[in-house]
Design a protein around this motif. Structure first.
Motif, mmCIF file in Angstrom:
data_model
loop_
_atom_site.group_PDB
_atom_site.id
_atom_site.type_symbol
_atom_site.label_atom_id
_atom_site.label_comp_id
_atom_site.label_asym_id
_atom_site.label_seq_id
_atom_site.Cartn_x
_atom_site.Cartn_y
_atom_site.Cartn_z
ATOM 1 N N PHE A 419 0.819 -1.215 0.000
ATOM 2 C CA PHE A 419 0.000 0.000 0.000
ATOM 3 C C PHE A 419 0.853 1.265 0.000
ATOM 4 O O PHE A 419 1.969 1.294 0.519
ATOM 5 N N SER A 420 0.282 2.328 -0.575
ATOM 6 C CA SER A 420 1.016 3.580 -0.744
ATOM 7 C C SER A 420 0.703 4.606 0.341
ATOM 8 O O SER A 420 1.164 5.743 0.265
ATOM 9 N N SER A 421 -0.080 4.227 1.347
ATOM 10 C CA SER A 421 -0.347 5.156 2.451
ATOM 11 C C SER A 421 0.958 5.418 3.203
ATOM 12 O O SER A 421 1.623 4.485 3.651
ATOM 13 N N LEU A 422 1.323 6.682 3.331
ATOM 14 C CA LEU A 422 2.591 7.046 3.950
ATOM 15 C C LEU A 422 2.487 7.018 5.471
ATOM 16 O O LEU A 422 1.397 7.092 6.037
ATOM 17 N N VAL A 423 3.637 6.920 6.115
ATOM 18 C CA VAL A 423 3.667 6.858 7.574
ATOM 19 C C VAL A 423 4.030 8.224 8.140
ATOM 20 O O VAL A 423 4.708 9.031 7.495
ATOM 21 N N SER A 424 3.586 8.468 9.357
ATOM 22 C CA SER A 424 3.832 9.744 10.039
ATOM 23 C C SER A 424 4.225 9.479 11.485
ATOM 24 O O SER A 424 3.929 8.418 12.053
ATOM 25 N N ILE A 425 4.908 10.450 12.061
ATOM 26 C CA ILE A 425 5.183 10.451 13.498
ATOM 27 C C ILE A 425 4.215 11.439 14.133
ATOM 28 O O ILE A 425 4.110 12.589 13.697
ATOM 29 N N THR A 426 3.504 10.963 15.151
ATOM 30 C CA THR A 426 2.396 11.730 15.719
ATOM 31 C C THR A 426 2.412 11.637 17.241
ATOM 32 O O THR A 426 2.772 10.597 17.797
ATOM 33 N N GLU A 427 2.045 12.712 17.898
ATOM 34 C CA GLU A 427 1.824 12.689 19.341
ATOM 35 C C GLU A 427 0.354 12.416 19.622
ATOM 36 O O GLU A 427 -0.522 13.074 19.038
ATOM 37 N N VAL A 428 0.085 11.443 20.495
ATOM 38 C CA VAL A 428 -1.285 11.134 20.887
ATOM 39 C C VAL A 428 -1.294 10.810 22.381
ATOM 40 O O VAL A 428 -0.266 10.492 22.975
ATOM 41 N N VAL A 528 0.533 16.020 14.691
ATOM 42 C CA VAL A 528 1.501 15.455 13.749
ATOM 43 C C VAL A 528 2.849 16.139 13.919
ATOM 44 O O VAL A 528 2.957 17.360 13.868
ATOM 45 N N ILE A 529 3.893 15.339 14.105
ATOM 46 C CA ILE A 529 5.258 15.855 14.264
ATOM 47 C C ILE A 529 5.982 15.820 12.917
ATOM 48 O O ILE A 529 6.554 16.812 12.487
ATOM 49 N N ILE A 530 5.965 14.680 12.255
ATOM 50 C CA ILE A 530 6.546 14.543 10.911
ATOM 51 C C ILE A 530 5.522 13.813 10.055
ATOM 52 O O ILE A 530 5.186 12.666 10.326
ATOM 53 N N SER A 531 5.036 14.469 9.042
ATOM 54 C CA SER A 531 3.910 13.948 8.273
ATOM 55 C C SER A 531 4.366 13.234 7.002
ATOM 56 O O SER A 531 5.225 13.730 6.271
ATOM 57 N N ASP A 532 3.790 12.053 6.755
ATOM 58 C CA ASP A 532 3.875 11.373 5.458
ATOM 59 C C ASP A 532 5.300 11.346 4.907
ATOM 60 O O ASP A 532 5.563 11.800 3.806
ATOM 61 N N PHE A 533 6.232 10.751 5.657
ATOM 62 C CA PHE A 533 7.633 10.853 5.254
ATOM 63 C C PHE A 533 8.183 9.602 4.561
ATOM 64 O O PHE A 533 9.298 9.646 4.033
ATOM 65 N N ALA A 534 7.457 8.499 4.524
ATOM 66 C CA ALA A 534 8.000 7.303 3.869
ATOM 67 C C ALA A 534 6.894 6.292 3.615
ATOM 68 O O ALA A 534 5.850 6.297 4.270
#
Length: 568
Positions: A419-428, A528-534
């Motif tokens: 799948f092409s959905s990108l990953v993100s680093i997020t605070e929750v 979101v800390i770093i969005s859609d980076f890989a």
């Protein structure tokens, strides 16, 4: 030949790892610098930028023709400079303005006068480097691969064009992009330095067949340099490196035809397969469309607007309204891929499972050894960017196959994580994580694509408790509303300690679940800390290539998700 290509692939992956580490350091250094800066921001300094070796730095240089522009290139494998066939006309290598003949700085001054913006005018800032060139390895990336700066520029051209016409996609040649932008404030001069050519962008209409021929021309020298290699927006494709280019050129190095099998495949416009017979509106350099720059020929192109601005105009217009460059540009966005997917990454002595022998997707209701490996890869790579990430979450529906005993190649990884959905680093919050775990197991013992696999976190499920998760009637996913009764998830530990519902945690996960409410997940307090980076597949490949072989610890599931009664 195959071993050579394998080495090329591995070298490319090693370079990618270095760039990940470099970007992590840049990001952290910039954050540290921001904390140390005073509140006085009346006159922001320009971003530090890198221009190519041999590019003139002052008005005393005799010519603006650098080694990189005059037909001499850096070999991608680090060999000494080699001569290549010059596909650029004499007009292309001349300074674009008749009044400007001495240096890049003169070109910048000319563009400044036209834009009526001071060179030190602040536009926005970036927390990571935007690149066209790798100064560590002397690789001119924009001339043979997608780059994050190329993505940004192509997006700026497309969005600028869309203000005038309903344009389908855009492209710009890598040769036009003349430097990098390092973390910091970005000024007008930074943009004019990396985009110094006064060549306008035009909007034209052409057939899908002309687009396909254009991409063949762009990819004809891959994986080696081509001044005309195109950076794109809303135009994605794959280069099959196992197919040699059969592009035929005339005696002036202009495109004539593709004589045999095409090496550019899986071409998508706006996410849909290209139709060779359809008409598309394109934003691109006028010299490429009209003047056969780099040998491109568009026999059926019809000009709609012959000047919507220069690339620098459009980039300035695009970024000056941004608080900062979006973190989705940290890495290239995956618009241009290649078939180097059958090259060896590592080896496994045992099967890594997501399916059982009956093709049942056990990964959708049970922990598996492959899911452990995938989540560990997510967590490991995320820590290169932000060492405070504690948890990786991966929904079982994202994992679509097994890795069998033997060699693992990149194609295996893509097949497993397609799948092409990108990953993100997020605070929750811890509470949002607890709710997400309940959503993931609400259908158990039936399978669910939302069944969550973890790294840095363990949990238990009490199957004797009926799920009390309330969802709405949204399509295609029923979206989480609340947990109305007793919870079936318990004994949740983060790095061995009980999760704190009120505490904030940094997680890495697909934006499909953290932002897009895929599988019904909701993270209402997400930051979101770093969005859609890989891409997930790239994270796994970058992790596996570090391993001589898959460690024995992955032979069996590691007990991160267990089934037991809730303690009384």
């Amino acid at each position: 030949m195959k071993n050579l290509k394998k080495n090329q692939f591995q070298n490319h992956q090693r370079k990618k790892r270095k760039r990940v580490i470099m970007k992590k350091n840049q990001f952290q250094n910039h954050q540290r610098k921001k904390k140390e800066e005073s509140d006085n921001e009346d006159e922001p300094d320009g971003a530090s930028k890198e221009v190519f070796p041999d590019q003139p730095q002052d008005d005393e240089s005799d010519s603006d023709d650098s080694d990189i522009e005059d037909g001499t290139i850096f070999d991608p494998q680090g060999v000494n400079k080699q001569e290549i066939e010059d596909n650029v006309s004499d007009e292309e290598t001349e300074t674009p303005s008749e009044e400007v003949t001495d240096s890049i700085n003169n070109i910048i001054e000319e563009l400044r006068l036209k834009s009526e913006l001071p060179l030190d005018q602040y536009l926005t800032n970036t927390e990571f480097e935007l690149t066209a060139y790798d100064f560590n390895t002397a690789v001119f990336m924009a001339k043979h691969e997608e780059t994050n700066l190329g993505d940004l520029i192509a997006d700026a051209i497309l969005l600028g064009a869309k203000k005038i016409e309903k344009v389908d996609f855009s492209f710009i040649s890598g040769q036009r992009i003349r430097g990098n932008i390092k973390p910091g404030n970005i000024t007008v001069k930074d943009i004019l330095t990396i985009l110094p050519y006064d060549t306008p962008i035009c909007i034209s209409e052409m057939s899908g067949q002309s687009v396909l021929d254009t991409l063949e021309m762009s990819a004809k020298d891959y994986p080696f340099y081509n001044d005309g290699f195109l950076q794109t927006s809303e135009l994605a494709y794959m280069i099959d490196v196992n197919v040699n280019s059969t592009v035929v050129l005339d005696d002036k190095n202009n495109f004539v035809k593709v004589a045999d099998e095409r090496r550019v495949k899986d071409v998508l416009v706006g996410g849909q397969p290209i139709d060779p017979k359809a008409q598309y509106k394109v934003a691109a350099e006028c010299k490429v469309i009209n003047d056969k720059a780099f040998g491109y020929v568009f026999p059926d192109a019809k000009i709609i607007n012959n000047d919507i601005g220069t690339p620098s105009d459009l980039v300035i217009d695009y970024i000056q309204t941004m608080d900062s460059i979006p973190t989705r540009y940290i890495f290239p966005l995956g618009r241009i891929t290649n078939s180097d997917n059958d090259y060896y990454i590592t080896i496994t002595d045992f099967v890594l499972n997501s399916m059982n022998g009956y093709s049942d997707a056990i990964v959708r209701k049970n922990e598996t050894n492959l899911a452990n490996l995938v989540t560990d890869a997510f967590l490991f790579i995320s820590k290169l960017l932000d060492e405070d990430v504690e948890i990786a979450l991966v929904n079982g529906g994202n994992i679509r196959g097994n890795l069998t005993v033997g060699k693992i190649n990149y194609n295996n990884v893509i097949t497993t994580l397609p799948f092409s959905s990108l990953v993100s680093i997020t605070e929750v919050s811890g509470q949002s994580i607890l709710d997400a775990l309940e959503v993931g197991v609400r259908k158990y013992p039936n399978i669910s694509g939302g069944f969550l696999h973890t790294a840095g976190l363990t949990y238990a499920i009490d199957p004797e408790i009926e799920s009390s998760v309330v969802v709405d009637d949204s399509e295609p996913y029923n979206i989480f509303v609340e947990v109305s009764g007793k919870r079936r998830v318990h004994s949740v530990l983060v790095n061995g300690k009980p999760i704190d519902p009120k505490r904030t945690y940094k997680i890495i996960a697909s934006s499909f679940i953290t932002r897009d409410k895929g599988d019904g997940f909701v993270f209402p307090d997400a930051n979101v800390i770093i969005s859609d980076f890989a891409l997930p597949s790239d994270l796994i490949a970058d992790y596996l290539i570090r391993l001589d072989r898959v460690p024995e610890e992955y032979k069996q599931p590691q007990g991160r998700v267990v089934f037991k009664k809730t303690p009384q």
